[in-house]
Scaffold this motif. Structure first.
Motif, short mmCIF file in Angstrom:
data_model
loop_
_atom_site.label_atom_id
_atom_site.label_comp_id
_atom_site.label_asym_id
_atom_site.label_seq_id
_atom_site.Cartn_x
_atom_site.Cartn_y
_atom_site.Cartn_z
N PRO A 85 31.72 -58.73 49.19
CA PRO A 85 30.89 -58.01 50.14
C PRO A 85 29.51 -57.66 49.62
CG PRO A 85 33.12 -57.09 50.05
CD PRO A 85 32.97 -58.04 48.90
N ARG A 86 29.15 -58.02 48.39
CA ARG A 86 27.81 -57.73 47.90
C ARG A 86 26.72 -58.30 48.81
NH1 ARG A 86 28.63 -59.08 41.46
NH2 ARG A 86 29.62 -57.12 40.88
N ARG A 87 27.07 -59.41 49.45
CA ARG A 87 26.07 -60.07 50.31
C ARG A 87 25.67 -59.17 51.47
NH1 ARG A 87 29.94 -64.65 52.86
NH2 ARG A 87 30.81 -64.50 50.75
N TYR A 88 26.49 -58.14 51.77
CA TYR A 88 26.23 -57.31 52.93
C TYR A 88 25.39 -56.07 52.60
CZ TYR A 88 29.84 -60.31 54.78
OH TYR A 88 30.54 -61.41 55.15
N GLY A 108 38.65 -49.71 54.46
CA GLY A 108 39.35 -50.98 54.60
C GLY A 108 39.25 -51.54 56.01
N ILE A 109 39.26 -50.66 57.01
CA ILE A 109 39.10 -51.12 58.39
C ILE A 109 37.70 -51.69 58.59
CG2 ILE A 109 39.02 -50.38 60.80
CD1 ILE A 109 41.12 -48.27 60.12
N ALA A 110 36.69 -50.99 58.04
CA ALA A 110 35.32 -51.48 58.15
C ALA A 110 35.16 -52.83 57.46
CB ALA A 110 34.36 -50.46 57.55
N THR A 111 35.77 -52.97 56.28
CA THR A 111 35.70 -54.23 55.55
C THR A 111 36.45 -55.34 56.27
OG1 THR A 111 35.55 -53.02 53.46
CG2 THR A 111 36.15 -55.34 53.33
N ALA A 112 37.58 -54.99 56.90
CA ALA A 112 38.34 -55.99 57.63
C ALA A 112 37.53 -56.57 58.78
CB ALA A 112 39.64 -55.37 58.17
N GLY A 113 36.68 -55.75 59.39
CA GLY A 113 35.81 -56.26 60.45
C GLY A 113 34.90 -57.36 59.96
N ILE A 114 34.47 -57.24 58.67
CA ILE A 114 33.63 -58.28 58.08
C ILE A 114 34.47 -59.49 57.69
CG2 ILE A 114 32.08 -58.81 56.15
CD1 ILE A 114 31.37 -55.84 56.05
N GLU A 120 23.84 -54.99 62.45
CA GLU A 120 23.91 -53.89 63.40
C GLU A 120 25.35 -53.59 63.80
OE1 GLU A 120 22.72 -50.82 65.92
OE2 GLU A 120 21.70 -51.86 64.28
N ALA A 121 26.14 -54.63 64.00
CA ALA A 121 27.55 -54.44 64.35
C ALA A 121 28.30 -53.77 63.21
CB ALA A 121 28.19 -55.78 64.71
#
Length: 218
Positions: free
Chosen positions: A89-92, A166-172, A181-182
């Motif tokens: 997730p570093r790219r985010y 974890g929920i936020a990361t799962a969205g990615i 923005e999402a």
């Protein structure tokens, strides 16, 4: 399909993410709600909450296949991710990178907390049936010790953070929030959801100490 061929961990990472949400995350939400019933006192908690769960058919199988095994896989594969140290997730962005490592650290701490919690309740109840019969008084006595209460408070807050992030990361991971923005909007939603769960969890801990009849057990 091509991604799974190129990366042998592709499916395992998604299974790890999925199990972290269902059933592990779902069970955490239920468990926090369950413990929030402590505010109604010992009789309600022991008879209406614990007693109802203990009366479920195939309870041992449910605990094993719905809770224990998914949790062991999620924790075990999480340790492998930490060992590999690949922060995808570093790219985010910088914040997402920090949240990634906080997710890993909280996971390690939660393994230790679960050992404490399961040992204090489920395993202790195997050797002392009175604990299962009056879990409210057992938890009341334990949480009345400042150190134990502090450990439980930290454990609950870390568990809530781990789930919400974890929920936020799962969205990615699952491609549900592809734009910045999402991700930002969903991140705020997950933060609010986490605050509600944290309030529920803290309320449950305090309920063991301030509920009617808590001063002397039941």
């Amino acid at each position: 399909m091509s991604a799974s061929i190129q990366n042998p961990h592709f499916l395992l990472r998604r299974l790890h993410s999925l199990l972290g949400l269902v059933p592990v995350g779902a069970f955490l939400i239920f468990h926090l709600w369950e413990n929030s019933q402590s505010r109604f006192g010992a009789t309600h908690y022991n008879e209406e909450v614990v007693g109802a769960l203990q009366g479920l058919n195939y309870l041992l199988l449910l605990e094993l296949f719905v809770i224990a095994l998914p949790l062991l896989f999620h924790a075990g594969y999480g340790l492998l991710i930490i060992r590999d140290g690949q922060a995808e997730p570093r790219r985010y962005g910088y914040l997402r990178n920090w949240l990634y490592w906080l997710q890993r650290i909280s996971g390690l701490a939660l393994i230790l907390f679960l050992l404490l919690h399961v040992g204090l309740t489920r395993i202790a109840g195997l050797f002392d049936p009175s604990i299962s019969a009056d879990l409210f008084s057992h938890m009341q006595q334990a949480l009345s010790q400042p150190l134990v209460f502090a450990l439980y408070l930290i454990g609950v807050l870390l568990a809530v953070f781990h789930l919400a992030n974890g929920i936020a990361t799962a969205g990615i991971v699952w491609g549900l929030t592809s734009s910045a923005e999402a991700q930002r909007r969903f991140g705020w939603f997950c933060a609010g959801f986490g605050l509600l769960l944290a309030a529920l969890g803290v309320h449950g801990l305090l309920g063991f100490l301030i509920a009617p009849g808590a001063g002397g057990g039941a």
